[in-house]
Design an enzyme around this catalytic site. Structure first.
Site, PDB file in Angstrom:
ATOM      1  N   THR A  12       0.804  -1.226   0.000  1.00 21.55           N
ATOM      2  CA  THR A  12       0.000   0.000   0.000  1.00 21.55           C
ATOM      3  C   THR A  12       0.837   1.276   0.000  1.00 21.55           C
ATOM      4  O   THR A  12       0.341   2.332  -0.369  1.00 21.55           O
ATOM      5  CB  THR A  12      -0.946   0.033   1.222  1.00 21.55           C
ATOM      6  OG1 THR A  12      -0.169  -0.140   2.399  1.00 21.55           O
ATOM      7  CG2 THR A  12      -1.988  -1.069   1.135  1.00 21.55           C
ATOM      8  N   VAL A  15       6.401   2.868  -2.555  1.00 20.18           N
ATOM      9  CA  VAL A  15       7.130   1.931  -3.420  1.00 20.18           C
ATOM     10  C   VAL A  15       6.255   0.727  -3.743  1.00 20.18           C
ATOM     11  O   VAL A  15       6.285   0.202  -4.864  1.00 20.18           O
ATOM     12  CB  VAL A  15       8.475   1.509  -2.777  1.00 20.18           C
ATOM     13  CG1 VAL A  15       9.166   0.434  -3.604  1.00 20.18           C
ATOM     14  CG2 VAL A  15       9.392   2.721  -2.624  1.00 20.18           C
ATOM     15  N   ARG A 112      20.937  -5.301   3.068  1.00 18.96           N
ATOM     16  CA  ARG A 112      21.841  -5.006   1.965  1.00 18.96           C
ATOM     17  C   ARG A 112      23.315  -5.286   2.252  1.00 18.96           C
ATOM     18  O   ARG A 112      24.027  -5.784   1.388  1.00 18.96           O
ATOM     19  CB  ARG A 112      21.723  -3.519   1.586  1.00 18.96           C
ATOM     20  CG  ARG A 112      20.528  -3.195   0.728  1.00 18.96           C
ATOM     21  CD  ARG A 112      20.499  -1.707   0.383  1.00 18.96           C
ATOM     22  NE  ARG A 112      19.181  -1.314  -0.101  1.00 18.96           N
ATOM     23  CZ  ARG A 112      18.677  -0.088   0.013  1.00 18.96           C
ATOM     24  NH1 ARG A 112      19.396   0.856   0.600  1.00 18.96           N
ATOM     25  NH2 ARG A 112      17.479   0.183  -0.451  1.00 18.96           N
ATOM     26  N   CYS A 151      18.219   4.244  -3.817  1.00 20.68           N
ATOM     27  CA  CYS A 151      17.937   4.917  -5.092  1.00 20.68           C
ATOM     28  C   CYS A 151      19.079   5.791  -5.602  1.00 20.68           C
ATOM     29  O   CYS A 151      19.485   5.695  -6.762  1.00 20.68           O
ATOM     30  CB  CYS A 151      16.663   5.758  -4.980  1.00 20.68           C
ATOM     31  SG  CYS A 151      16.624   6.844  -3.547  1.00 20.68           S
ATOM     32  N   GLN A 177      17.795  15.512  -4.846  1.00 21.75           N
ATOM     33  CA  GLN A 177      16.905  14.365  -4.859  1.00 21.75           C
ATOM     34  C   GLN A 177      15.433  14.750  -4.831  1.00 21.75           C
ATOM     35  O   GLN A 177      15.045  15.742  -4.214  1.00 21.75           O
ATOM     36  CB  GLN A 177      17.250  13.449  -3.680  1.00 21.75           C
ATOM     37  CG  GLN A 177      18.664  12.907  -3.774  1.00 21.75           C
ATOM     38  CD  GLN A 177      19.041  11.933  -2.661  1.00 21.75           C
ATOM     39  OE1 GLN A 177      20.091  12.053  -2.056  1.00 21.75           O
ATOM     40  NE2 GLN A 177      18.198  10.960  -2.400  1.00 21.75           N
ATOM     41  N   SER A 180       9.702  12.197  -3.964  1.00 24.21           N
ATOM     42  CA  SER A 180       9.066  10.873  -3.916  1.00 24.21           C
ATOM     43  C   SER A 180       9.945   9.871  -3.176  1.00 24.21           C
ATOM     44  O   SER A 180       9.445   8.867  -2.674  1.00 24.21           O
ATOM     45  CB  SER A 180       8.738  10.362  -5.321  1.00 24.21           C
ATOM     46  OG  SER A 180       9.904  10.260  -6.093  1.00 24.21           O
ATOM     47  N   HIS A 243      16.236  11.713  -9.488  1.00 25.97           N
ATOM     48  CA  HIS A 243      17.379  12.228  -8.725  1.00 25.97           C
ATOM     49  C   HIS A 243      18.432  12.751  -9.700  1.00 25.97           C
ATOM     50  O   HIS A 243      18.804  12.060 -10.655  1.00 25.97           O
ATOM     51  CB  HIS A 243      18.007  11.114  -7.884  1.00 25.97           C
ATOM     52  CG  HIS A 243      17.190  10.711  -6.690  1.00 25.97           C
ATOM     53  ND1 HIS A 243      16.065  11.387  -6.279  1.00 25.97           N
ATOM     54  CD2 HIS A 243      17.356   9.696  -5.800  1.00 25.97           C
ATOM     55  CE1 HIS A 243      15.571  10.806  -5.187  1.00 25.97           C
ATOM     56  NE2 HIS A 243      16.327   9.783  -4.881  1.00 25.97           N
ATOM     57  N   ASN A 326      14.083   7.827  -9.555  1.00 31.49           N
ATOM     58  CA  ASN A 326      14.349   7.228  -8.256  1.00 31.49           C
ATOM     59  C   ASN A 326      13.368   6.153  -7.830  1.00 31.49           C
ATOM     60  O   ASN A 326      13.744   5.239  -7.096  1.00 31.49           O
ATOM     61  CB  ASN A 326      14.417   8.313  -7.179  1.00 31.49           C
ATOM     62  CG  ASN A 326      13.164   9.152  -7.111  1.00 31.49           C
ATOM     63  OD1 ASN A 326      12.759   9.722  -8.123  1.00 31.49           O
ATOM     64  ND2 ASN A 326      12.539   9.219  -5.953  1.00 31.49           N
TER      65      ASN A 326
END
Lengths: 348, 348, 348, 348
Positions: A12, A15, A112, A151, A177, A180, A243, A326
C-alpha cells in the site's frame, strides 16, 4: 511461457504502489498476492491503498483482497516476493519468507550489507547473485533474499561502473533528490516548497558504503570491496521524481573528457529481459541536460542519463551530471529487474 | 550627517528594483536619480517598472521621472552610481560615468576581472579598494569603478575566507541556485517547475576565477591571486531566493570539523555600517540547516549561514553547506555595502 | 502601560508558532506561558518546537519551559489565553480555562457557532463581543471564550461587509488556498507539487455558515443571522501563504463596479490598536492583482487586498478577487486583534 | 489505408511541438512538412526546436528540414495543415493556405468566431462542420479552415454539453489553469512560483463567448447561439499541465446531483477515431478528485474528468469540478481529433 506468481510485501505504500503499477502487464510475472499491515488485511486493495500514481490503479490489483504480512503461510501459491516493507517489519518478515522457501527481491535497506546477501544492479554485478548458494547453505534456508541498492546509489553506481577500468580513485557526489524518495507522506509541502533541504537521514552513509560492495569482486563466496573512495553530500529539492547528481571523478592517471564519454557510450546492454533498458546509460550532448523532468522517463524509467562531461580544475579529474528515476530505476523497477535476472539464471 | 545623493543605473530590472527597495530609508544614501533605457525615459518609475517585490514600491521612487542612461550629464546632483545595467550597456555607460567623475559601485560582471578594478567583499578584502588610486591615475578618470562578485561567488567566498589561514588547497562546490538569479523574465516556469537545470551559462567560470582575485593579496598596486584551486558545478532549482551550496574544502594538512567550525564562529564583523550584518557568518547547529526558505533573510539578507560541517572521506577534507540571499547579499546589497565602505574610507 | 501576561495554548504547532512570533515585541501583551501536550511539558520551547518560520525563534520564548495543557491551574500569572489547540483538546481545555477565570481568544473551530460565543472580526462585528456577558451569566464562568472565524471566511467576510448596505443577496466563492492552512505536516509535498486539490475537509461548510453569524445583527443577547446566501467551492494550490478567492456577488438591484469599488475604498478603519491595519481593505488597480506572493504581507499581513472588480454577465452581479494572509489575518493575527479589542473595551 | 500527409504550421513553438509529438505514429496521418518562421527555414527541426516535452523528439521529425511559412506553394504534397501559428502570422497564412486548397485544422483563435468557420468539439457539435460548404462557396476557396476552441473552453464545454437537455440557464466558472497554456516562455518562473495570477489576458471573454457558438444549433447555413449565460473568472496556478475548473450550473427547474451525474455518466462516445477517447467524460467518485496530476493523462490526455458533484446553496443549482489536459485535449489533440472527423466525413 507460463507467468510466475509474485507477491508484493508492503503493497500500500509508495514503493509498493510502484510495484503494483510496474508489474501490471509484465510478461513474466503475475500479481498473485498483496501484503500489508494487519489493519489493511481482509479489505480490497482499492479500499486501503491511497493511490497517488498518475495512472489508473490496475483493475486486477484493485479487486485483490489484501493479506496480512503477519500471516504468510508456507504454502502460498507464490514463488517470489517483492519487498517494500517498512524497515522494522522487513527485519522480521523478509527472513521468515526466505526461510519458508520464497525468493525475496527486496528494495529495503536492512539486509543489503550482510555478507551473504547479494546487493545487485544487474548491469554492474549480476555475478554477485552467486552469493545465494552461500546464503542458503549458511542459513539453512529453502528460499533466499536478494537486494537492490538505495535509489541515489543505483543512479550513481551505474555511471561509475564503466569508469572503473580507467582506474577510478575518488568520487565526490552532490545530490539533488526528488521528494518521492521520502515516501508519499514523508515530506510536508511546507518543508520543501520554495526550499532546499540539505539533509537526508542515513543517505550519505548509504551512498558511501553500498557502492564498495556493488563494485567489489566476488572471490570464492565472498565479496572483496572495491577500493574507490566516495564522499557524498545529499540534498532534497522540489522535484517530484528523478534524482540529479553532480559528480566529480578522480583517476589515478590523466583521463580526458572524451575517454569518460566513450566509456559511457560503450557501456553494453548485455542482459535482455523485459525491464532491462536498451541503453542503460544515455549520453546527452545538450549543454543543459540531463534534467529530471525531461529525462527521468527515458528507457521507461530504467535508463540513467549523463551529460555535461567536462574536465575539472583538479588533476586527473572529470565532472559530470547523472540523472535517473528514483522510484523506477532506483526502487521498484530495480527489484523487478533483479528478479528477471533470477529467472534467467534459473534461481526461480 | 547629510545623506549622499545616489543614482541607480538600470533601475527597472530585477536587480535595479532591489537597489530601489533596499535604498529606501537608507540612513546615508538618498535616491537622487533612476536611469533606464531610452524607451523608459521621461516616464514615472511607477509606470515603467513592472514591480515584482513583495513590498510596496517606495513612494518617492514611484514618482521619480526616469532618465535615459544614454544621456547622463557630468553635472548631475549625484555622487555615486549603483549599476545593474545589462552587460552591453554597462560596458559603455559605467566607464563614461567614471570618466565624468562619478563613483560607480557595480554589480555587473564586465569590469570585475580588470587589473585595476577592485572586486570587493568588504569583510574579505576591503583593502583592495586601494586599487582605486591606481585606476584613476592609469585611466585619467575623476571618478572610478568598484565591483562586487557574482552572487554564488560571494556566498562561497565569505565562507572560504576564514579557512584560508588553515592552508586551504582545493575547493569543490555544487550549487543549488534560486531562480531570481536569472532575472525576472530569465527563466520560464515551464523550464523549472518540477525540475533541476544542471547548467547556468558562465557561472562555473565565475566561481572558479573570481575568488582567486578576491582572496588574493594586494602587493603594491597589484593583486596577487590566491593559489587555492576551485572547481564548480552549478545548478538551478525551483527556489525563489537564496543560493545553497555544498562545499568540499581540502587542506594541506589535517583539519578537524571543530577547527572549521571555530574558524566560522570566530570570523569577526570588523566593519560597522548600515548594511554590514552583525554576524557575517551564522553557524547553524541543526542537522538540516541552512535552508534557503528559513535562512535567506538572516541579518536582513546580508548574513550567510553555514551548517552540516563534517569530515569527509578524503584525507584532510571537510564538507559543509552554505546559504545566502542571492539578490541581497549576492547582488544589490553587496554593491550598497561596498559603497558604505567607500564612504567610511573617505572615497566619497 | 504595563503589559498583560498572555499564554499560548498549543504553542508548538503551526498556528502556535505564529502566535509566538507575532506576540514577540507586542506593545500590550507579554508572553507569560506556553502550553503543549504532556510529552512536551517540562522541556524548553526551543527543544520541542520544530520551528519553521523564516524568522529566528524569539529568544525569550526559546528559553521558556513548556507546560502541559492538562495541568493549567487557576492561579497562573496570566490574564489571557490564545488557543491554537487541536480540536479534541480544545473542547476540554478552552472551557476549563474560561471556567477558571481566563479570557480565551481562540482560533479553533469548536466553539465558533455556539450561540453565546462571539465570532468576531473587529472591523466587521466587534459589537458582538457583548455576548460575553450572556456567556458568563448563562455558564457561570469567571472567564470567557471568544473566537475568530476560519481563515478563508475572514478574508471573504472582510470584503463582503462593505457590500452589505448595497443589498447583497448571493455570494459564490471559489478559493485557491495556501498549504500553510493545513498545518505544518498537513499536506504531503507529493500531494500538492504540480497539482491542485479540489477538496478541503469541512471548509465549504464553514465558509457558508460562519459569515451568516458574523454579518448578523445583535438583538438583545442574541445574534440574528444575516440573510445572504453563500455557496463555496474550496481548493488547495501550491502556494505557501495567502488565500486567493474569486467571488461573485449578486445584489437585489443593479450595482455598478464603481459602487463596489467605492464601498471597498470607503471602508473605515475605526479601530486603532497595534494589530489593526491602517487599511483593512486595500484596493489594487493593476489588472493582475492581488497576488498572494506580492500582497499577503500588506499591512503586516493584516490587510486584505481586492482587485479585478468587474461587472459579471448575470443581472445585478459583480465579480472580484480577494486575497489575504491565512495564518496572520486568517488565524493567529485574528485572535490577537480580537484580544486587543477586548483590552480596549475593558474586558481584560 | 494509406496515410494522409499533413503539415504543421508553427512547428517549433509549444503547441507545435505537441502536434509533432502526438502525430508521431498516428495511424491515419503522416508528418509531411514542418513550417516555421523565416529564420528557422532551411535548418533541421532538431536544430531549431528547443524541445521541452518529456519524450524524445521523434526521429523523423528531428531530421526534417523546416520550411518557411512565408513560402508555402500550392503544390505541396500535403492535404492538411495543422496550425499553431502566432496570432499575427495566422491571420495571413491560414487564409492563404485555405485559398490554395489545403484543409486547415487550426488551434489559433483568430478565425474561431467568424460566421462561416466551424468551431468544433467533435463530441459536442461535429454537425457544425457543414459550415465548410458555406465557407467555400462564400469565399471561393478550394480549401477551408476549421477551428477548435480555447483550452479552458473545451474542458468546460465538454462537461456542459450533457447538461443542456436539463435546461441549463447560467454557468459560473472559476479556473485554475496550468502554466503550459501560456506557451513555453510565456510565464516567468518568478511570476508563478509560490503564487497565483488572477488574470489571463482575453481568457474570460473566450470562455464566455465561444461556448454560445459551440453549443448553438445549425440552422440552414448559420449557427444560432445557445442562450445559456456564462460568467468566468480565470486564474493561473503553479501546475505544469491540466486545467482545473470549479463550475456552478443553474437550471430552469430543480435538478438533483444524481441527475447531473447521470448526464455525465451517460454521455456517449459516438465517434470512433484514433484520438477519440473511449470515455469523453470520466466521473470520479473520490471526494478529492479530479486532480490535474492524477487525471490529466486519462484517455491519453483526451478525456476530461469530473467530480465533486454536489447541490449548491442557491435554487436549482449544482456545483462540480472538471479537469482536462490543456495542451492535449485543449489544443493540439483537439485539432487532430477534428481532423480525424474531417477524414471520416469525407472532407479530406
Amino acid at each position: 511461457m507460463r507467468r510466475i506468481k509474485v507477491g508484493v510485501l508492503g503493497a500500500t505504500g509508495s514503493v509498493g504502489q510502484r510495484f503494483v503499477q510496474l508489474l501490471d502487464g509484465h510478461p513474466w510475472f503475475e500479481l498473485g498476492a498483496l501484503y500489508a499491515s494487519e489493519r489493511s488485511a481482509g479489505k480490497k486493495y482499492r479500499e486501503v491503498a491511497k493511490w497517488f500514481l498518475p495512472y489508473e490503479m490496475p483493475e486486477a490489483a484493485a479487486e485483490t483482497v489484501v493479506k496480512s504480512v503477519d500471516d504468510i503461510s508456507e504454502t502460498e501459491d507464490i514463488a517470489l516476493m517483492f519487498s517494500a516493507l517498512p524497515r522494522p517489519t522487513a527485519i522480521k518478515v523478509e527472513k521468515s519468507c526466505a526461510q519458508a522457501g520464497y525468493a525475496v527481491s527486496s528494495n529495503v535497506a536492512v539486509h543489503r550489507m550482510e555478507k551473504d546477501v547479494p546487493l545487485v544492479i544487474p548491469e554492474v554485478n549480476r555475478d554477485h547473485l552467486a552469493l545465494i548458494e552461500e546464503q542458503r547453505s549458511r542459513r539453512g534456508w529453502d528460499g533466499f533474499i536478494i537486494t537492490n541498492p538505495n535509489c541515489s546509489t543505483i543512479v550513481m553506481v551505474l555511471s561509475l561502473k564503466p569508469l572503473m577500468s580507467l582506474k577510478l580513485n575518488e568520487v565526490r557526489v552532490s545530490t539533488m533528490q526528488a521528494v518521492s524518495g521520502a515516501g508519499y507522506a514523508g515530506l510536508p509541502s511546507m518543508a520543501i516548497l520554495d526550499n532546499v533541504l540539505p539533509f537526508i537521514a542515513t543517505e550519505e552513509g548509504k551512498m558511501e558504503s553500498e557502492p564498495l560492495k556493488i563494485l567489489g569482486t566476488l572471490e570464492g563466496s565472498e565479496i572483496k570491496d572495491a577500493t574507490v573512495n566516495i564522499c557524498a553530500s545529499c540534498h532534497r529539492v522540489p522535484v517530484i521524481d528523478g534524482h540529479t547528481e553532480a559528480i566529480w571523478v578522480k583517476f589515478e592517471d590523466s583521463v580526458t573528457e572524451a575517454e569518460v564519454k566513450n566509456a559511457f557510450n560503450n557501456f553494453p546492454r548485455e542482459i535482455d529481459t523485459p525491464f532491462s533498458p536498451e541503453k542503460p546509460i544515455i549520453v546527452r550532448e545538450e549543454q543543459d541536460r540531463p534534467q529530471p523532468k525531461l529525462d527521468r522517463d527515458a528507457g521507461r524509467g530504467m535508463s540513467i542519463s549523463v551529460g555535461r562531461i567536462r574536465s575539472g580544475r583538479m588533476k586527473n579529474e572529470v565532472k559530470y551530471i547523472v540523472q535517473g528515476h528514483n522510484t523506477v530505476r532506483g526502487a521498484a523497477g530495480a527489484s523487478i529487474l533483479n528478479a528477471e535476472v533470477l529467472v534467467e539464471k534459473g534461481y526461480i
